[in-house]
Design a protein around this motif. Structure first.
Motif, PDB file in Angstrom:
ATOM      1  N   UNK A   1      10.422   6.213   0.471  1.00 53.54           N
ATOM      2  CA  UNK A   1       9.975   6.530  -1.030  1.00 53.54           C
ATOM      3  C   UNK A   1      10.083   5.155  -1.641  1.00 53.54           C
ATOM      4  N   UNK A   2       9.073   4.782  -2.337  1.00 55.26           N
ATOM      5  CA  UNK A   2       9.288   3.480  -3.175  1.00 55.26           C
ATOM      6  C   UNK A   2      10.033   3.716  -4.608  1.00 55.26           C
ATOM      7  N   UNK A   3      10.809   2.665  -4.701  1.00 56.53           N
ATOM      8  CA  UNK A   3      11.550   2.291  -6.072  1.00 56.53           C
ATOM      9  C   UNK A   3      11.350   1.109  -6.503  1.00 56.53           C
ATOM     10  N   UNK A   4      10.094   0.505  -6.243  1.00 51.17           N
ATOM     11  CA  UNK A   4       9.667  -1.001  -7.067  1.00 51.17           C
ATOM     12  C   UNK A   4       9.058  -0.595  -8.369  1.00 51.17           C
TER      13      UNK A   4
ATOM     14  N   UNK B   1       0.908  -1.411  -0.018  1.00 53.30           N
ATOM     15  CA  UNK B   1       0.033  -0.021   0.023  1.00 53.30           C
ATOM     16  C   UNK B   1       0.778   1.116   0.062  1.00 53.30           C
ATOM     17  N   UNK B   2       0.454   2.323  -0.828  1.00 53.86           N
ATOM     18  CA  UNK B   2       1.208   3.675  -0.798  1.00 53.86           C
ATOM     19  C   UNK B   2       0.269   4.694  -1.199  1.00 53.86           C
ATOM     20  N   UNK B   3       0.547   5.905  -0.863  1.00 51.73           N
ATOM     21  CA  UNK B   3       0.006   7.079  -1.501  1.00 51.73           C
ATOM     22  C   UNK B   3       0.838   7.281  -2.590  1.00 51.73           C
ATOM     23  N   UNK B   4       0.140   8.374  -3.503  1.00 52.05           N
ATOM     24  CA  UNK B   4       0.751   9.109  -4.768  1.00 52.05           C
ATOM     25  C   UNK B   4       1.481   8.124  -5.583  1.00 52.05           C
ATOM     26  N   UNK B   5       1.026   6.799  -5.765  1.00 53.73           N
ATOM     27  CA  UNK B   5       1.594   6.132  -6.540  1.00 53.73           C
ATOM     28  C   UNK B   5       1.759   6.787  -8.235  1.00 53.73           C
ATOM     29  N   UNK B   6       2.810   6.207  -8.824  1.00 55.08           N
ATOM     30  CA  UNK B   6       2.727   6.437 -10.478  1.00 55.08           C
ATOM     31  C   UNK B   6       2.084   5.250 -11.144  1.00 55.08           C
TER      32      UNK B   6
ATOM     33  N   UNK C   1       5.033   2.193 -10.119  1.00 63.35           N
ATOM     34  CA  UNK C   1       6.359   2.481  -9.511  1.00 63.35           C
ATOM     35  C   UNK C   1       6.002   3.915  -8.609  1.00 63.35           C
ATOM     36  N   UNK C   2       7.063   3.983  -7.897  1.00 66.26           N
ATOM     37  CA  UNK C   2       7.048   5.250  -6.980  1.00 66.26           C
ATOM     38  C   UNK C   2       5.976   5.340  -5.969  1.00 66.26           C
TER      39      UNK C   2
ATOM     40  N   UNK D   1      15.474   4.332  -9.697  1.00 65.51           N
ATOM     41  CA  UNK D   1      15.961   5.567  -8.915  1.00 65.51           C
ATOM     42  C   UNK D   1      15.160   6.012  -8.054  1.00 65.51           C
ATOM     43  N   UNK D   2      15.818   7.089  -7.086  1.00 64.57           N
ATOM     44  CA  UNK D   2      14.976   7.777  -5.979  1.00 64.57           C
ATOM     45  C   UNK D   2      14.590   9.130  -6.518  1.00 64.57           C
ATOM     46  N   UNK D   3      13.231   9.259  -7.027  1.00 66.28           N
ATOM     47  CA  UNK D   3      12.706  10.405  -7.839  1.00 66.28           C
ATOM     48  C   UNK D   3      11.857  10.732  -6.913  1.00 66.28           C
TER      49      UNK D   3
END
Length: 671
Positions: free
Chosen positions: A267-270, A241-246, A259-260, A290-292
């Motif tokens: 910060x998600x990088x998967x 679970x995450x917020x603001x996924x790309x 991702x993201x 990468x960490x964007x």
């Protein structure tokens, strides 16, 4: 499924430590730099957190200004002219000044000095006054739903509706429609979720986000035909679970790429892929993007995958550009002469007509190292970035967290809502980035006769729907409206008809077609003089006006016909015949005329004369024939053989004495 979200913490902290607002931290020790720390520090922990969200973004400005240095690669020749766009509502002098400075540094073209290969993506237009009532002010998420043929919007964050509205809307042909009363099933209240169309299932996929209980959601929902379906638990392994996924549509490989976003651990990088109803974790094989910081992304068929870009964490002021294609991340950053904008919370969409990804909004690092809420517009096309701010007009002004999608049918980038910062004003405006339609006008026929109807039709590509069409027939008659119209020209001449298409955004374009109008067709049929039975009679016609080619239909009045232009005909007997001729021209006009043809019988044979002419010849011939016959008979008689002599017996003695006795014969001669 939901997991606790980062509770407004500042790094470094130990898991379980109290956050400044009293919430419990679930984030491990990690330092992502001043921007990331400030972002998490101001994550709200209560239902009123949309206002607090404005505060944490403002804090980004304060925290990052001294720490971030932006880099723009020079590329324009010194002294290149730069256009000076006029200031408009919401566009401050500082914003316009910075836009011009990036252009001067080679980050894009100006209106008066365009770079070759830069797409002409149209202009920004505020449609709010044209679309009527729509969703309430909010920041939200949208997606194009090709299966249902409209733009789909769900929920978001809106303080005017208890912060988390659970409504479903469509945008089609310039109209917002609240589908909520007719929709079956409803996802939970969500903010900062991802929404993208899945080509493999033909449905729109909803994933992630945060809910009113301050939890990060890991639910997967699918939308199609006014039905929301919860797929959670039936999709195989599920992303955290995450917020603001790309969450991006990958039309090249027929999948959705994730991702993201922000996990409970940072910060998600998967990288995950959703295809045919199943989530697959691609992180170990795809490489790490990468960490964007809150990266911006878009479907990018021109580059055979999805495009991801933004400011890199740990090295603020240096952007990165990546493409995910065929299961792998490809870092394009080093190959770019102009880097991507150092953008956070930005928005983007792919315009197929220009084969370009358009990016705008959010926060962007300027050339002095400050983080600005800036209304710049960039495009990634042909393998490079260009700053198009001077070319496309004013985009949605200084907004973040906007709902953005592309309407491929209209060839337009649509934007709704967002927050105007730092004033923290929620928006309910609808914007579009669209170009004027490319119009083609046709006529059938293009050559015709006065008084004959012509059908005119307009077709076009692009232009934000709905489009209005107006026709000017160039003959002084009133204009007409409609995609297909019929018009009759009353006089001969050459006319250039024009179809003007006005898009919903007000962009105007024109297509023209030339029509040659000939005088109306008239005919004059005639027959040769003195028609006589048994001998050929010639027919002809004189044409005036009309449009070639011509076809003919003769009827000679005795059940005989001809399709020749100048036929001949033999009448068997005398009489008066009604001859009809029908001529049809290439414009479809036809004219019929009749004429009466009087046919006389053949002349009587003249009387024979034995002294002249045929009579004399016949007489001489008869005489000659008689002579020949007599000659032949005489010849035959002359050649006939003589038969033997017949001795007649003496007559019998008569009792009556002869009246003249025969004298005695001479005496016999002496021995």
């Amino acid at each position: 499924m939901a997991v606790p979200r980062a509770g407004g913490v500042s790094y470094p902290l130990t898991k379980g430590a109290a956050s400044p607002d009293g919430g419990a931290s679930t984030v491990g020790t990690r330092d992502e730099g001043p921007v990331f720390k400030t972002r998490l520090r101001f994550r709200p922990m209560h239902p009123a957190h949309p206002m607090a969200r404005a505060l944490f973004v403002v804090a980004i400005l304060l925290a990052s200004a001294p720490a971030v240095v932006a880099t723009f690669h020079a590329g324009a020749a010194p002294g290149s002219p730069v256009s000076q766009p006029a200031a408009g509502p919401g566009r401050s002098v500082e914003q316009l000044g910075w836009a011009r400075s990036t252009l001067a540094e080679g980050a894009g073209p100006s209106a008066s000095h365009p770079l070759g290969g830069v797409p002409s993506i149209g202009t920004w237009t505020n449609l709010s006054s044209r679309v009527g009532a729509g969703p309430s002010a909010r920041f939200t998420f949208m997606a194009w739903d090709p299966s249902d043929g409209y733009v789909l919007l769900y929920g978001g964050l809106s303080c005017s509706q208890n912060c988390y509205p659970r409504d479903t809307w469509s945008f089609e042909n310039g109209v917002w429609t609240n589908l909520t009363p007719s929709v079956t099933g409803t996802p939970p209240p969500l903010g900062d979720a991802g929404l993208a169309y899945d080509p493999s299932t033909g449905k729109v996929i909803l994933f992630g986000g945060d809910n009113p209980s301050n939890l990060y959601e890991a639910q997967t929902w699918a939308y199609s035909a006014k039905t929301w379906t919860n797929l959670t638990g039936a999709t195989g392994a599920t992303p955290p679970g995450r917020e603001s996924p790309t969450l991006l549509t990958d039309s090249t490989d027929g999948e959705v790429v994730l991702t993201g976003g922000i996990l409970i651990s940072g910060s998600a990088t998967d990288t995950w892929v959703f295809q045919h109803g199943t989530w697959t974790n691609k992180t170990s094989t795809a490489g790490v993007p990468g960490h964007l910081f809150y990266p911006t992304g878009s479907d990018d068929p021109a580059d055979h995958g999805v495009l991801l870009f933004g400011a890199q964490s740990g090295s603020a002021g240096h952007s990165a550009t990546l493409v995910y294609s065929s299961g792998l991340w490809h870092n394009l950053t080093a190959s770019l002469s102009v880097p991507a904008p150092d953008m956070l919370f930005g928005s983007a969409g792919y315009l197929a007509s220009d084969r370009a990804v358009v990016a705008f909004g959010g926060d962007i690092f300027n050339s002095t190292g400050s983080l600005k809420f800036f209304d710049a517009t960039w495009a990634f096309a042909g393998g490079g970035w260009s700053n198009l701010t001077d070319l496309v007009g004013a985009p949605p002004v200084a907004d973040v967290f906007m709902g953005v999608t592309v309407d491929p049918g209209a060839g337009a980038l649509l934007v709704f809502g967002g927050w105007r910062l730092p004033s923290a004003v929620q928006l309910s405006s609808t914007f579009a980035l669209s170009s004027a339609a490319l119009v083609s006008a046709t006529a059938s026929p293009t050559a015709t006769d006065a008084g004959q109807a012509v059908t005119l039709k307009a077709t076009w590509t692009g232009g934000l729907t709905p489009n209005a069409v107006s026709w000017d027939f160039a003959d002084g008659s009133p204009n007409a409206t409609g995609t297909s119209v019929t018009h009759t020209y009353s006089s001969a001449g050459r006319f250039i008809a024009a179809a003007t298409v006005t898009s919903f955004a007000g962009a105007v374009s024109t297509g023209e077609v030339t029509i040659d109008v000939n005088p109306a067709l008239s005919i004059s049929p005639n027959a040769s003089a003195h028609p006589t039975a048994g001998t050929p009679t010639s027919f002809a016609v004189t044409l005036v006006g009309g449009t070639a080619p011509f076809t003919y239909a003769w009827s000679f009045g005795d059940a005989s016909t001809s399709s020749l232009g100048n036929p001949s005909h033999v009448y068997a007997s005398s009489g008066t015949y009604s001859v009809a001729l029908r001529v049809t021209d290439g414009a479809g006009a036809n004219v019929t005329k009749t004429l009466a043809v009087v046919v006389v019988g053949p002349p009587a044979a003249p009387a024979a004369s034995l002294t002249s002419g045929l009579g004399l010849a016949l007489l001489l011939g008869l005489i000659l024939l008689v002579i020949v016959v007599l000659a032949l008979v005489g010849l035959l008689m002359a050649r006939k053989p003589k038969g033997p002599t017949t001795i007649m017996a003496p007559p019998a003695a008569s009792s009556t004495p002869a009246s003249d006795p025969m004298p005695p014969g001479p005496p016999p001669s002496a021995g």
